[in-house]
Design an enzyme around this catalytic site. Structure first.
Site, PDB file in Angstrom:
ATOM      1  N   ASP A  52       0.823  -1.206   0.000  1.00 52.04           N
ATOM      2  CA  ASP A  52       0.000   0.000   0.000  1.00 52.04           C
ATOM      3  C   ASP A  52       0.861   1.262   0.000  1.00 52.04           C
ATOM      4  OD1 ASP A  52      -2.454  -1.135  -0.095  1.00 52.04           O
ATOM      5  OD2 ASP A  52      -2.882  -0.937   2.045  1.00 52.04           O
ATOM      6  N   LYS A  74      -2.987   4.499  -3.611  1.00 48.07           N
ATOM      7  CA  LYS A  74      -2.980   5.804  -4.274  1.00 48.07           C
ATOM      8  C   LYS A  74      -1.572   6.359  -4.302  1.00 48.07           C
ATOM      9  CE  LYS A  74      -7.554   7.434  -3.135  1.00 48.07           C
ATOM     10  NZ  LYS A  74      -8.121   7.469  -1.828  1.00 48.07           N
ATOM     11  N   MET A 189      -8.136   8.740   9.149  1.00 47.94           N
ATOM     12  CA  MET A 189      -8.683   9.300   7.901  1.00 47.94           C
ATOM     13  C   MET A 189      -9.677  10.428   8.184  1.00 47.94           C
ATOM     14  SD  MET A 189      -9.166   5.688   5.859  1.00 47.94           S
ATOM     15  CE  MET A 189      -9.731   4.748   7.273  1.00 47.94           C
TER      16      MET A 189
HETATM   17  N1  SAH Z   1      -4.235  -0.024   8.921  1.00 39.24           N
HETATM   18  C1  SAH Z   1      -3.731   1.285   9.280  1.00 39.24           C
HETATM   19  C2  SAH Z   1      -4.762   2.363   9.014  1.00 39.24           C
HETATM   20  C3  SAH Z   1      -5.097   2.525   7.542  1.00 39.24           C
HETATM   21  S1  SAH Z   1      -6.238   3.798   7.257  1.00 39.24           S
HETATM   22  C4  SAH Z   1      -3.302   1.271  10.742  1.00 39.24           C
HETATM   23  O1  SAH Z   1      -3.606   0.334  11.464  1.00 39.24           O
HETATM   24  O2  SAH Z   1      -2.634   2.220  11.164  1.00 39.24           O
HETATM   25  C5  SAH Z   1      -5.193   5.144   6.833  1.00 39.24           C
HETATM   26  C6  SAH Z   1      -5.128   6.140   7.948  1.00 39.24           C
HETATM   27  O3  SAH Z   1      -4.278   5.685   8.983  1.00 39.24           O
HETATM   28  C7  SAH Z   1      -4.550   7.484   7.555  1.00 39.24           C
HETATM   29  O4  SAH Z   1      -5.487   8.298   6.889  1.00 39.24           O
HETATM   30  C8  SAH Z   1      -4.208   8.025   8.919  1.00 39.24           C
HETATM   31  O5  SAH Z   1      -5.362   8.451   9.614  1.00 39.24           O
HETATM   32  C9  SAH Z   1      -3.687   6.788   9.614  1.00 39.24           C
HETATM   33  N2  SAH Z   1      -2.232   6.641   9.510  1.00 39.24           N
HETATM   34  C10 SAH Z   1      -1.552   5.609   9.029  1.00 39.24           C
HETATM   35  N3  SAH Z   1      -0.222   5.802   9.138  1.00 39.24           N
HETATM   36  C11 SAH Z   1      -0.065   7.006   9.724  1.00 39.24           C
HETATM   37  C12 SAH Z   1       1.061   7.787  10.132  1.00 39.24           C
HETATM   38  N4  SAH Z   1       2.312   7.363   9.970  1.00 39.24           N
HETATM   39  N5  SAH Z   1       0.824   8.973  10.716  1.00 39.24           N
HETATM   40  C13 SAH Z   1      -0.418   9.425  10.931  1.00 39.24           C
HETATM   41  N6  SAH Z   1      -1.521   8.740  10.561  1.00 39.24           N
HETATM   42  C14 SAH Z   1      -1.352   7.551   9.974  1.00 39.24           C
END
Ligand code: SAH
Length: 268
Positions: A52, A74, A189
């Protein structure tokens, strides 16, 4: 070939990523050191990696030098491949006898559609393994000095997505229940609809002065944290020009950051 190898497994063998299998693996929020040993083992074994956009690129340097890398998120504003297409790609790769690593940001089963991909694999009789990762809503906050729970602050914690499958602020959410029932709210998100979400929470009884932290690119060298309040958050995000990915934390836990903020990445 990269020379990373794992120490001997203390109680048995490291699991083998066998041909025809798919491993759905969490890569954590960014800092490569937050990978699990099973995730590193997967990177060392896979001959094809479907990853991803949120996966920190440096992590892919641990892949086998001859591994095929397939982006599935994306990138550069181009539309993302359809979820169904990604799931079917995994099935096809596995049926071709490849050792398939599906690498996702954070944890694959937390707002990551890993559940849907696993369902397709199960429906298609493709054997799979799930390797959890550190989710941004916990690990990302920790790097901002915010404990997800603290005995003096919260006995409840809600993880919320800022939009549902229609792309709008989630409709199925009972905002009143969350506003009054969850002491700390962590939003994934949430940047696009922050204005609407904050307004819904305030309308449902949450204080407009409630502390909010917005942690951008958490755990990476670019980590930025904005501290604000529920009523001012959306405006300040806009003024500062802050962009996703961001984790939004609402609640008194944010105040602990004054004392616990330990991570200050070098800024160029
Ligand atoms: N599976 C992922 C979440 C995916 S949804 C998890 O468990 O973390 C995608 C969202 O995750 C982003 O829009 C943001 O809100 C958050 N996210 C993921 N990585 C991030 C990071 N390094 N810093 C801040 N937000 C993050």
């Amino acid at each position: 070939m990269n020379d990373i190898s794992l120490p001997p497994h203390p109680t048995g063998q490291w699991p083998e990523l066998a041909p025809g299998w798919v491993w759905l693996v969490g890569a954590g929020p960014g800092d490569p050191g937050l990978l699990t040993l099973n995730a590193l083992s997967a990177l060392r074994q896979a001959d094809v990696i479907v990853y991803d956009a949120l996966v920190e690129p440096a992590i892919l340097e641990w892949a086998r030098a001859d591994a095929e890398l397939i982006p599935a998120g994306k990138r550069g504003g181009r539309p993302s491949p359809k979820q169904r297409d990604i799931s079917l790609t995994l099935v096809e790769l596995a049926r071709a006898g490849r050792r398939v690593l599906r690498l996702k940001g954070g944890d694959p089963f937390v707002f990551g559609r890993g559940g849907e991909e696993a369902e397709t694999l199960a429906d298609s009789d493709v054997p799979f393994r799930i390797i959890p990762g550190i989710s941004a809503g916990i690990g990302g906050l920790a790097y901002a000095g915010i404990p997800a729970t603290h005995r003096d602050v919260n006995q409840t914690l809600t993880f919320l997505t800022g939009h549902d499958h229609t792309g709008k602020a989630p409709h199925a959410v009972n905002w009143a229940a969350i506003a009054t029932g969850s002491q700390v709210i962590v939003i994934y998100m949430g940047m696009k609809h922050l204005d609407e979400i904050a307004a819904k929470l305030i309308a449902a009884g949450r204080s407009a002065d409630e502390p909010v932290a917005i942690v951008i690119r958490a755990t990476t060298d670019d980590q930025t944290v904005l501290e604000t309040t529920l009523s001012a958050a959306a405006k300040e995000v806009g003024e500062a020009g802050l962009l996703a990915p961001a984790i939004i934390c609402i609640g008194r836990a944010v105040g602990l950051r004054d004392k616990l903020n330990w991570f200050n990445p070098a800024k160029s």
